[in-house]
Design a protein around this motif. Sequence first.
Motif, PDB file in Angstrom:
ATOM      1  N   ILE A  18       1.126  -0.892   0.199  1.00  0.00           N
ATOM      2  CA  ILE A  18      -0.796   0.496  -0.114  1.00  0.00           C
ATOM      3  C   ILE A  18       0.565   1.441  -0.697  1.00  0.00           C
ATOM      4  CG2 ILE A  18      -1.214   1.476   1.128  1.00  0.00           C
ATOM      5  CD1 ILE A  18      -2.719  -1.010   2.537  1.00  0.00           C
ATOM      6  N   GLY A  19       1.696   1.606   0.602  1.00  0.00           N
ATOM      7  CA  GLY A  19       2.236   2.566   1.292  1.00  0.00           C
ATOM      8  C   GLY A  19       2.320   3.774   1.483  1.00  0.00           C
ATOM      9  N   CYS A  20       3.033   4.771   1.421  1.00  0.00           N
ATOM     10  CA  CYS A  20       2.692   5.698   1.555  1.00  0.00           C
ATOM     11  C   CYS A  20       3.608   6.785   0.578  1.00  0.00           C
ATOM     12  CB  CYS A  20       3.712   6.681   2.676  1.00  0.00           C
ATOM     13  SG  CYS A  20       2.976   5.911   4.264  1.00  0.00           S
ATOM     14  N   TYR A  21       2.769   7.549  -0.136  1.00  0.00           N
ATOM     15  CA  TYR A  21       2.810   7.928  -1.330  1.00  0.00           C
ATOM     16  C   TYR A  21       2.762   9.684  -1.612  1.00  0.00           C
ATOM     17  CZ  TYR A  21       1.775   3.527  -4.247  1.00  0.00           C
ATOM     18  OH  TYR A  21       2.427   2.831  -5.092  1.00  0.00           O
ATOM     19  N   SER A  22       4.137  10.457  -2.494  1.00  0.00           N
ATOM     20  CA  SER A  22       3.894  11.556  -2.544  1.00  0.00           C
ATOM     21  C   SER A  22       3.786  12.379  -4.184  1.00  0.00           C
ATOM     22  CB  SER A  22       5.548  12.552  -1.685  1.00  0.00           C
ATOM     23  OG  SER A  22       6.135  11.810  -2.851  1.00  0.00           O
ATOM     24  N   GLU A  30      12.445  16.853 -17.019  1.00  0.00           N
ATOM     25  CA  GLU A  30      12.618  15.601 -15.926  1.00  0.00           C
ATOM     26  C   GLU A  30      12.049  14.354 -16.580  1.00  0.00           C
ATOM     27  OE1 GLU A  30      12.914  16.554 -11.633  1.00  0.00           O
ATOM     28  OE2 GLU A  30      11.985  18.397 -12.772  1.00  0.00           O
ATOM     29  N   LEU A  31      10.215  14.400 -17.221  1.00  0.00           N
ATOM     30  CA  LEU A  31       9.660  14.077 -17.910  1.00  0.00           C
ATOM     31  C   LEU A  31       9.617  12.922 -18.651  1.00  0.00           C
ATOM     32  CD1 LEU A  31       6.489  12.495 -17.166  1.00  0.00           C
ATOM     33  CD2 LEU A  31       5.678  14.295 -18.489  1.00  0.00           C
ATOM     34  N   LYS A  32      10.613  13.187 -20.359  1.00  0.00           N
ATOM     35  CA  LYS A  32      11.257  13.165 -21.092  1.00  0.00           C
ATOM     36  C   LYS A  32      12.599  12.126 -20.502  1.00  0.00           C
ATOM     37  CE  LYS A  32      10.559  17.117 -24.557  1.00  0.00           C
ATOM     38  NZ  LYS A  32      10.949  17.761 -25.089  1.00  0.00           N
ATOM     39  N   ALA A  33      13.171  12.436 -19.903  1.00  0.00           N
ATOM     40  CA  ALA A  33      14.522  12.035 -19.319  1.00  0.00           C
ATOM     41  C   ALA A  33      14.498  11.025 -18.306  1.00  0.00           C
ATOM     42  CB  ALA A  33      15.422  13.128 -18.912  1.00  0.00           C
ATOM     43  N   ARG A  34      13.010  10.570 -17.846  1.00  0.00           N
ATOM     44  CA  ARG A  34      13.022   9.481 -16.922  1.00  0.00           C
ATOM     45  C   ARG A  34      12.768   8.150 -17.987  1.00  0.00           C
ATOM     46  NH1 ARG A  34      10.223   9.565 -12.202  1.00  0.00           N
ATOM     47  NH2 ARG A  34       9.854  12.245 -11.469  1.00  0.00           N
ATOM     48  N   ASN A  35      13.492   7.121 -17.183  1.00  0.00           N
ATOM     49  CA  ASN A  35      14.117   5.827 -17.669  1.00  0.00           C
ATOM     50  C   ASN A  35      12.567   4.944 -17.599  1.00  0.00           C
ATOM     51  OD1 ASN A  35      16.148   6.421 -18.857  1.00  0.00           O
ATOM     52  ND2 ASN A  35      17.321   5.609 -16.780  1.00  0.00           N
ATOM     53  N   GLU A  36      11.894   5.549 -16.261  1.00  0.00           N
ATOM     54  CA  GLU A  36      10.675   4.452 -16.275  1.00  0.00           C
ATOM     55  C   GLU A  36       9.428   5.866 -15.950  1.00  0.00           C
ATOM     56  OE1 GLU A  36      10.320   4.721 -10.601  1.00  0.00           O
ATOM     57  OE2 GLU A  36      12.186   3.246 -11.975  1.00  0.00           O
ATOM     58  N   GLN A  37       8.225   4.999 -16.127  1.00  0.00           N
ATOM     59  CA  GLN A  37       7.021   6.155 -16.359  1.00  0.00           C
ATOM     60  C   GLN A  37       6.416   6.089 -14.547  1.00  0.00           C
ATOM     61  OE1 GLN A  37       4.516   4.963 -19.047  1.00  0.00           O
ATOM     62  NE2 GLN A  37       5.693   6.594 -20.239  1.00  0.00           N
ATOM     63  N   VAL A  38       5.839   7.377 -14.426  1.00  0.00           N
ATOM     64  CA  VAL A  38       5.546   6.725 -13.392  1.00  0.00           C
ATOM     65  C   VAL A  38       3.317   7.356 -13.788  1.00  0.00           C
ATOM     66  CG1 VAL A  38       6.873   7.050 -11.489  1.00  0.00           C
ATOM     67  CG2 VAL A  38       6.198   9.437 -12.519  1.00  0.00           C
ATOM     68  N   ASP A  39       2.196   7.344 -12.325  1.00  0.00           N
ATOM     69  CA  ASP A  39       1.645   8.296 -12.845  1.00  0.00           C
ATOM     70  C   ASP A  39       2.073   9.519 -12.712  1.00  0.00           C
ATOM     71  OD1 ASP A  39       0.473   5.936 -12.347  1.00  0.00           O
ATOM     72  OD2 ASP A  39      -0.405   6.067 -10.526  1.00  0.00           O
ATOM     73  N   ASP A  89       1.762  23.291 -24.685  1.00  0.00           N
ATOM     74  CA  ASP A  89       0.479  24.202 -23.759  1.00  0.00           C
ATOM     75  C   ASP A  89       0.334  23.255 -22.518  1.00  0.00           C
ATOM     76  OD1 ASP A  89      -0.577  24.914 -26.291  1.00  0.00           O
ATOM     77  OD2 ASP A  89      -1.428  22.919 -26.930  1.00  0.00           O
ATOM     78  N   VAL A  90       1.535  22.424 -21.604  1.00  0.00           N
ATOM     79  CA  VAL A  90       1.669  21.935 -20.583  1.00  0.00           C
ATOM     80  C   VAL A  90       1.823  23.513 -19.738  1.00  0.00           C
ATOM     81  CG1 VAL A  90       2.364  20.904 -18.635  1.00  0.00           C
ATOM     82  CG2 VAL A  90       1.721  19.599 -21.321  1.00  0.00           C
ATOM     83  N   THR A  91       0.913  23.386 -18.306  1.00  0.00           N
ATOM     84  CA  THR A  91       1.651  24.340 -17.541  1.00  0.00           C
ATOM     85  C   THR A  91       2.564  23.489 -16.223  1.00  0.00           C
ATOM     86  OG1 THR A  91      -0.990  24.398 -16.911  1.00  0.00           O
ATOM     87  CG2 THR A  91       0.012  26.115 -18.367  1.00  0.00           C
ATOM     88  N   SER A  92       1.933  22.510 -16.402  1.00  0.00           N
ATOM     89  CA  SER A  92       2.494  21.758 -15.118  1.00  0.00           C
ATOM     90  C   SER A  92       2.474  20.218 -15.145  1.00  0.00           C
ATOM     91  CB  SER A  92       1.772  22.680 -13.475  1.00  0.00           C
ATOM     92  OG  SER A  92       2.060  21.487 -12.408  1.00  0.00           O
ATOM     93  N   LEU A  93       3.135  19.481 -14.420  1.00  0.00           N
ATOM     94  CA  LEU A  93       3.254  18.182 -14.446  1.00  0.00           C
ATOM     95  C   LEU A  93       3.214  18.133 -12.814  1.00  0.00           C
ATOM     96  CD1 LEU A  93       5.083  17.740 -17.618  1.00  0.00           C
ATOM     97  CD2 LEU A  93       3.203  17.501 -17.151  1.00  0.00           C
ATOM     98  N   LYS A  94       2.470  17.054 -12.783  1.00  0.00           N
ATOM     99  CA  LYS A  94       2.951  16.226 -11.325  1.00  0.00           C
ATOM    100  C   LYS A  94       2.889  14.537 -11.580  1.00  0.00           C
ATOM    101  CE  LYS A  94       1.152  20.250  -8.822  1.00  0.00           C
ATOM    102  NZ  LYS A  94       1.358  21.033  -7.227  1.00  0.00           N
ATOM    103  N   THR A  95       3.941  14.404 -10.262  1.00  0.00           N
ATOM    104  CA  THR A  95       3.857  13.169 -10.932  1.00  0.00           C
ATOM    105  C   THR A  95       3.642  12.134  -9.451  1.00  0.00           C
ATOM    106  OG1 THR A  95       6.130  12.720  -9.861  1.00  0.00           O
ATOM    107  CG2 THR A  95       5.146  12.712 -12.124  1.00  0.00           C
ATOM    108  N   GLU A  96       2.998  10.838  -9.223  1.00  0.00           N
ATOM    109  CA  GLU A  96       3.145  10.132  -7.271  1.00  0.00           C
ATOM    110  C   GLU A  96       3.554   9.557  -7.341  1.00  0.00           C
ATOM    111  OE1 GLU A  96      -1.223   8.253  -6.260  1.00  0.00           O
ATOM    112  OE2 GLU A  96      -1.381  10.316  -6.463  1.00  0.00           O
ATOM    113  N   GLU A  97       4.633   9.378  -6.591  1.00  0.00           N
ATOM    114  CA  GLU A  97       5.437   8.309  -6.295  1.00  0.00           C
ATOM    115  C   GLU A  97       5.770   7.653  -5.533  1.00  0.00           C
ATOM    116  OE1 GLU A  97       8.780  10.824  -7.394  1.00  0.00           O
ATOM    117  OE2 GLU A  97       9.138  10.721  -9.357  1.00  0.00           O
ATOM    118  N   LEU A  98       6.164   5.828  -5.517  1.00  0.00           N
ATOM    119  CA  LEU A  98       6.295   5.928  -3.630  1.00  0.00           C
ATOM    120  C   LEU A  98       7.292   6.582  -3.080  1.00  0.00           C
ATOM    121  CD1 LEU A  98       4.970   3.143  -1.962  1.00  0.00           C
ATOM    122  CD2 LEU A  98       7.356   1.968  -2.887  1.00  0.00           C
ATOM    123  N   ASP A  99       7.113   6.578  -1.546  1.00  0.00           N
ATOM    124  CA  ASP A  99       8.075   7.271  -0.638  1.00  0.00           C
ATOM    125  C   ASP A  99       8.503   6.574   0.246  1.00  0.00           C
ATOM    126  OD1 ASP A  99       9.395   9.160   1.253  1.00  0.00           O
ATOM    127  OD2 ASP A  99       7.628  10.383   1.769  1.00  0.00           O
TER     128      ASP A  99
END
Length: 125
Positions: A18-22, A30-39, A89-99
Motif C-alpha cells: 500500500i505504502g505512502c505516496y507523495s 525531467e519527464l522526457k528524461a525519465r527511464n521509468e514511467q509514473v502516474d 500547452d502544458v503549464t504544470s506536471l505532477k507525479t505521484e511516487e512511492l515514498d
Amino acid sequence: MKRKVVSCVLVSSLLFSIGCYSTRTVTKEELKARNEQVDITVWTKDSLEYRFSKKHYRIQGDTLTGFGVQVRSNTSPRDSVVIFIALADVTSLKTEELDLGGTIIVIGLPVGLVVVLLIAITTGK
C-alpha cells in the motif's frame, strides 16, 4: 507460534504494498528524461486537467500522447480516452511516487515493533 509470526510477516508485506505516496512537481525535461514511467497529472493552458497512469502515455517529439482521463471540477472523470497534448500547452506536471522513507516510518516501524513484541512474548514462555 509459527502461524503468528507468518501472519505478522504477511500483514507487514501487504502494508508495504500500500505504502505512502507523495506528489511532486516535475518539469517537461525531467519527464522526457525519465527511464521509468509514473502516474502523472497534467494541467494545460486552457485550465484542463488530465491524468495518465504509468505505461499508458509516451512523449513523441513535442507531444504527450496516451490513454488518459480528463478531469473536470464538480463532475466525475470520464472513461479513459486517447489524448494528445502539445508540450507547449502544458503549464504544470505532477507525479505521484512511492515514498520509501515515509512508508518505512509510517508502516514499517509500528509493524516491526509488533513483530518484536510478539517474538518476545512467544519466546518468553
